[in-house]
Motif scaffolding. Sequence first.
Motif, short mmCIF file in Angstrom:
data_model
loop_
_atom_site.label_atom_id
_atom_site.label_comp_id
_atom_site.label_asym_id
_atom_site.label_seq_id
_atom_site.Cartn_x
_atom_site.Cartn_y
_atom_site.Cartn_z
N ARG A 1 2.05 -41.83 25.14
CA ARG A 1 2.07 -42.33 23.83
C ARG A 1 3.99 -43.24 23.96
O ARG A 1 3.92 -43.46 24.17
N HIS B 1 4.58 -43.84 13.06
CA HIS B 1 3.79 -43.86 14.98
C HIS B 1 4.40 -45.07 15.61
O HIS B 1 3.63 -45.38 15.96
N PRO C 1 -6.96 -50.74 10.91
CA PRO C 1 -5.59 -50.35 11.38
C PRO C 1 -6.04 -50.25 12.87
O PRO C 1 -7.02 -49.44 13.41
N GLY D 1 0.02 -48.12 17.84
CA GLY D 1 0.71 -49.18 19.28
C GLY D 1 0.44 -49.20 19.92
O GLY D 1 -0.28 -49.88 21.41
N ARG E 1 -7.38 -43.30 22.80
CA ARG E 1 -8.78 -42.80 22.38
C ARG E 1 -9.10 -42.56 23.99
O ARG E 1 -11.20 -43.13 24.13
N GLN F 1 -12.29 -47.33 9.24
CA GLN F 1 -11.67 -47.22 10.60
C GLN F 1 -12.58 -46.50 11.38
O GLN F 1 -13.08 -45.46 10.99
N PHE G 1 -4.60 -42.63 5.52
CA PHE G 1 -5.10 -42.04 5.54
C PHE G 1 -3.52 -41.00 6.35
O PHE G 1 -4.11 -40.57 7.41
N THR H 1 -7.94 -35.16 12.64
CA THR H 1 -6.64 -36.35 12.75
C THR H 1 -7.82 -37.75 13.31
O THR H 1 -8.49 -37.14 13.81
N ILE H 2 -7.26 -38.55 12.48
CA ILE H 2 -8.33 -39.24 12.44
C ILE H 2 -8.31 -40.13 13.71
O ILE H 2 -9.06 -39.46 14.88
N GLU H 3 -7.20 -40.27 14.80
CA GLU H 3 -7.51 -40.53 16.54
C GLU H 3 -8.02 -38.70 16.87
O GLU H 3 -7.64 -37.59 16.34
P1 XMP Z 1 -4.25 -39.39 12.91
O1 XMP Z 1 -4.84 -40.09 14.45
O2 XMP Z 1 -2.78 -38.85 12.63
O3 XMP Z 1 -4.17 -41.25 12.47
O4 XMP Z 1 -5.31 -38.37 11.71
C1 XMP Z 1 -3.55 -41.78 11.07
C2 XMP Z 1 -3.33 -43.30 11.20
O5 XMP Z 1 -2.88 -43.18 11.56
C3 XMP Z 1 -3.02 -44.12 13.14
N1 XMP Z 1 -1.68 -43.88 14.49
C4 XMP Z 1 -1.15 -44.13 15.31
N2 XMP Z 1 -0.65 -45.71 14.44
N3 XMP Z 1 0.58 -45.70 17.00
C5 XMP Z 1 0.56 -45.92 15.58
O6 XMP Z 1 0.99 -46.84 15.45
C6 XMP Z 1 0.03 -44.33 17.03
O7 XMP Z 1 0.82 -43.30 18.16
C7 XMP Z 1 -0.91 -43.54 16.25
N4 XMP Z 1 -2.05 -42.25 16.40
C8 XMP Z 1 -1.76 -42.59 14.76
C9 XMP Z 1 -4.14 -43.82 13.12
O8 XMP Z 1 -4.98 -44.92 13.79
C10 XMP Z 1 -5.53 -44.03 11.64
O9 XMP Z 1 -5.10 -44.87 11.04
#
Ligand code: XMP
Length: 451
Positions: free
Chosen positions: A236, A284, A328, A331, A337, A372, A406, A447-449
């Motif tokens: 990241r 994020h 969504p 970034g 992924r 998502q 989210f 987490t989602i990702e």
């Molecule tokens: P997680 O994985 O934290 O994701 O459950 C929650 C939401 O945030 C998005 N996500 C990101 N968006 N930069 C972003 O702009 C990042 O590094 C990032 N990590 C997670 C994810 O797609 C979900 O919508």
Amino acid sequence: MEKELIIILDFGGQYAQLIARHIRQQNVYCEVIPYYIEFDKVKAMAPKGLIFTGGALEAAEQDSTASASKFYTLGLPILAIDYRGQLNNSPTPIATIEEPERSLFGQDNSSKENESKAIETLRNFLYNTCGCSGSWHMTTFVDRSIKQLKEKIGNQKVLCALSGGVDSSVAAVMISKAVGKQLTCIFVDHGLLRKNEGDEVEDIFTNQFDVNLIRVNAQERFYNKLAGVTDPERKRKIIGEEFIRVFEEEAKKIGRVDYLVQGTIYPDIIESGAGNSKVIKSHHNVGGLPDYVDFKEIIEPLKDLFKDEVRKAGLVLGIPEKLVNRQPFPGPGLGVRIIGDITADKVKILQEADYIYREEIAKAGLDKQISQYFAVLTNLKSVGVKNNERTYDYTVALRAVKTTDFMTADYVEIPWDILGKISERIVNEVEHVNRICYDITSKPPATIEFE
Ligand code: XMP
């Protein structure tokens, strides 16, 4: 046209944002302001009415009660929604809505009676007591914003970092409608976008909107920086920093600009503490602000809008629905992924698998019901068999979640036959994939990702 404003004074509750959205849905513009704001500022904003919400945190109670009573001197109508402070020293009667979760936001459908009474109280307050006319419409907002941007920018130069996401796209189109080619957009393709996405963004902005677009094909640069890096947070950081460097280099070629556009939206502002609500979401965003871009001021055309309002503004501006209602996308893109290290080959495999997944979900009409969904390239290789030959290839994981904020999310029960079709297509059509898994974990604990 006169701008009608209702101010929501946030005394530290959980409802301020929900109330704001509810009021705007009644075509009345409102803003959330922390209770400790200077009295004169509220006066200068000339609201037509005040809403009190939250409060009575023990330590702050006296302080907030004192703050509340000073607003009485404005002589404005007040509606208390789940307000916990003292109201009994008000010179005029104050309308109240208790338990808004149940009565106003309609979480509990069994209490229709309460729900309609609360909505009636709110409408009555806005339209009869405060005398609002309901002139907050997205078309009016968009027209007014374009006019104001035109006046503010004059003949100066504006720079925008376009990501292809909803917020930066809407901001860019709005500004280009105001000042045309005085706006330059820099679109950094980091090579971690979904299949065809870079071309789609370029096509929309150059062919449909006549925006001055500079596309930087920086794929190789990002892949080189990321080679061998496996830690998600490092990935990241590298992507974010490299993004800024590429942007700065391009911006330098343009020279001094007057304004830099940020796609900041209203929840970002409330969450970063302009309101009083508890900060829960960690940001994020890729990047942050570039250090070496020569500009004199930041311009944030969407800073008063909620996400759903940004989408509406996008449609009013004529941005294709596909882009406006886009799910969504993080970034750092496919960078988070692809589990483990990133290579150009892995990006290609994931792009193809993800494309098939999205195509089949849309065909099944499920895309509107899922918040998502995406494919993940795990770094698990396993044995398989194809055309009577042994294979040793990757496992792709599929994820689909439903969520409102989210912060928590449930996995979606995609029908087996659809999952089966997707699996079959991916293993048949995408080289180096021989196994598909479907993720049945909610957030939390996952987490989602994946990274
Ligand atoms: P997680 O994985 O934290 O994701 O459950 C929650 C939401 O945030 C998005 N996500 C990101 N968006 N930069 C972003 O702009 C990042 O590094 C990032 N990590 C997670 C994810 O797609 C979900 O919508």
